[in-house]
Design an enzyme around this catalytic site. Structure first.
Site, PDB file in Angstrom:
ATOM      1  N   CYS A   1       0.803  -1.220   0.000  1.00  0.00           N
ATOM      2  CA  CYS A   1       0.000   0.000   0.000  1.00  0.00           C
ATOM      3  C   CYS A   1       0.840   1.276   0.000  1.00  0.00           C
ATOM      4  O   CYS A   1       0.292   2.371  -0.072  1.00  0.00           O
ATOM      5  CB  CYS A   1      -0.954  -0.016   1.191  1.00  0.00           C
ATOM      6  SG  CYS A   1      -1.947  -1.525   1.271  1.00  0.00           S
TER       7      CYS A   1
ATOM      8  N   GLU B   1      -0.716   6.111  13.221  1.00  0.00           N
ATOM      9  CA  GLU B   1      -0.357   7.275  12.411  1.00  0.00           C
ATOM     10  C   GLU B   1      -0.522   8.560  13.204  1.00  0.00           C
ATOM     11  O   GLU B   1       0.309   9.472  13.125  1.00  0.00           O
ATOM     12  CB  GLU B   1      -1.210   7.321  11.141  1.00  0.00           C
ATOM     13  CG  GLU B   1      -0.797   8.448  10.206  1.00  0.00           C
ATOM     14  CD  GLU B   1      -1.454   8.387   8.840  1.00  0.00           C
ATOM     15  OE1 GLU B   1      -1.000   9.089   7.928  1.00  0.00           O
ATOM     16  OE2 GLU B   1      -2.438   7.627   8.687  1.00  0.00           O
TER      17      GLU B   1
ATOM     18  N   LYS C   1      -9.796   8.190   2.068  1.00  0.00           N
ATOM     19  CA  LYS C   1     -10.086   6.891   1.457  1.00  0.00           C
ATOM     20  C   LYS C   1     -11.575   6.541   1.399  1.00  0.00           C
ATOM     21  O   LYS C   1     -11.966   5.650   0.630  1.00  0.00           O
ATOM     22  CB  LYS C   1      -9.307   5.789   2.164  1.00  0.00           C
ATOM     23  CG  LYS C   1      -7.821   5.776   1.805  1.00  0.00           C
ATOM     24  CD  LYS C   1      -7.087   4.616   2.448  1.00  0.00           C
ATOM     25  CE  LYS C   1      -5.669   4.493   1.918  1.00  0.00           C
ATOM     26  NZ  LYS C   1      -4.801   5.632   2.257  1.00  0.00           N
TER      27      LYS C   1
ATOM     28  N   PHE D   1       1.877  -3.164   3.982  1.00  0.00           N
ATOM     29  CA  PHE D   1       2.237  -4.443   4.562  1.00  0.00           C
ATOM     30  C   PHE D   1       3.754  -4.596   4.613  1.00  0.00           C
ATOM     31  O   PHE D   1       4.487  -4.084   3.763  1.00  0.00           O
ATOM     32  CB  PHE D   1       1.658  -5.588   3.730  1.00  0.00           C
ATOM     33  CG  PHE D   1       0.204  -5.899   4.034  1.00  0.00           C
ATOM     34  CD1 PHE D   1      -0.489  -5.214   4.996  1.00  0.00           C
ATOM     35  CD2 PHE D   1      -0.446  -6.902   3.332  1.00  0.00           C
ATOM     36  CE1 PHE D   1      -1.821  -5.503   5.271  1.00  0.00           C
ATOM     37  CE2 PHE D   1      -1.771  -7.207   3.594  1.00  0.00           C
ATOM     38  CZ  PHE D   1      -2.459  -6.507   4.564  1.00  0.00           C
TER      39      PHE D   1
END
Length: 404
Positions: free
Chosen positions: A148, A299, A320, A384
């Site tokens: 990602c 984050e 998103k 990942f």
């Protein structure tokens, strides 16, 4: 949201998530039934019949997005020295959906049912190689498969190629077409995706206390990067300057971020150092914000480590919910959104954020977005394997700085 720059920007202003029940196949076998599909992509707008047969959806996306980006930049491949143009792409799954389709053919029809082009179609490098074939660009060429974070890494790698003098121009971005039973189902079986099947438009909810996983999407986005003096000399419409880039790795776990956020913070600090700026210069963060419990809190923690007291003065958007998590394409889409946010002076909303979750305590832009004088943006992507990638984008210098 639609195809093209205008559709992207208008979709962000509409403030409605297009996520719905998956139609590409029957998802009822899995716990998750929803996704963000690209509805209005017509390959005949970009390719002849021979190319349509030769390119699977993932490669079609890469080629078409490149074509759209070059048109928007008012550039034709014929305008450029081909060996000075880099092609850099990112993807998580590449042509795996096509390989899955061909595996079904094998079981149903035997070996004669398998397309012999499978070997050149399924590998991830088809994104950049097919783009090079379509444009004739012969400069540095690569497709990274770093999950990602790969779209952001492709843009960052293109930035470095130009910065180091190995290219003058680049087409760079990310592409993903993962909506097939095996690709989709693997994430569903891992319980990584939202199960809010009855209200799909509210399923992706970054930083919200009710978030329950990401929503898979398909997408492609390509940016045209040019060495600044060349872009200025030809009078190009410039959305933003890419000023800094860095990538780190948690070395911790294949799917979970290190909860202390130290390496995510290190990527942000590295991008700021690359840009030659202090944290206080950042006006806005386009967050990775995957709508997963661990990622969003980590984050937030990392942003606070980097910005310290300035963290409460930085606006943050997680976008998103507008296009799902398109895996390797997401970072490129978000770099485009960051560029447009600088151009238009507007921070898009973090859709579906109602009550911030534990550990999520920043100024996440809500409502209908926010008008804001945005000069410099940090854009994050985490993938990942613990990959952390950050870009710094900023408004173009004033003419006197460019000529001085």
């Amino acid at each position: 949201m639609g195809v093209g720059v205008d559709a992207l920007w208008e979709g962000l202003h509409r403030g409605v998530s297009p996520i719905r029940r998956l139609t590409r196949f029957d998802p009822s076998l899995f716990r998750t039934h929803i996704a963000a599909e690209v509805d209005d992509f017509d390959p005949t707008d970009f390719f002849d019949r021979q190319d349509i047969r030769r390119l699977d959806r993932f490669a079609q996306f890469a080629r078409a997005a490149t074509d759209l980006a070059l048109r928007d930049a008012a550039l034709s491949p014929a305008d450029l020295e081909p060996d000075r143009v880099a092609v850099q792409m990112g993807t998580a799954l590449g042509g795996m959906a096509y390989a899955e389709e061909q595996t079904a053919n094998l079981h149903r029809e035997g070996v004669r049912g398998v397309d012999p082009r499978l070997v050149t179609t399924a590998f991830v490098g088809a994104a950049s190689c097919q783009t090079a074939i379509g444009t004739g660009f012969t400069g540095p060429n690569s497709t990274n498969g770093m999950s990602c974070a790969s779209g952001t890494m492709a843009v960052g790698d293109a930035f470095r190629l130009i910065q180091s003098g190995l290219a003058d121009t680049a087409v760079a971005g990310g592409v993903e077409a993962p909506l097939a039973p095996l690709c989709f189902g693997a994430f569903a079986l891992a319980r990584a995706m939202s199960r809010r099947n009855d209200e799909p438009s509210h399923a992706c909810r970054p930083f919200d206390s009710a978030r329950d996983g990401f929503v898979m999407g398909e997408a492609a986005c390509v940016l045209v990067l040019e060495e600044m003096s060349m872009a200025v000399a030809r009078g190009a419409r410039i959305y933003a300057e890419i000023a800094g880039y860095a990538v780190t790795n948690d070395a911790y776990h294949m799917t979970a971020p290190n909860p202390d956020g130290t390496q995510a913070a290190a990527a942000m600090r590295g991008a700021l150092k690359s840009a030659g700026i202090e944290p206080e210069a950042i006006d806005h963060v386009n967050a990775h914000a995957s709508s997963t419990s661990l990622n969003d809190a980590t984050e937030t923690r990392a942003i606070r480590q980097v910005f310290e007291d300035h963290a409460d003065r930085v606006t943050v958007s997680g976008t998103k919910a507008f296009y799902g998590h398109a895996l390797g394409a997401s970072g490129a889409v978000e770099a485009a959104i960051a560029s447009l946010s600088i151009t238009h002076g507007w921070a898009p909303p973090t859709l579906n954020l109602e009550t911030p979750g534990a550990g999520c305590d920043l100024d996440y832009v809500g409502g209908n977005g926010r008008a804001q004088n945005i000069r410099t943006i940090l854009s994050n992507s985490f993938g990942f394997g613990g990959i952390n990638a950050s870009l710094v984008l900023r408004a173009m210098p004033t003419p006197d700085v460019l000529t001085g």
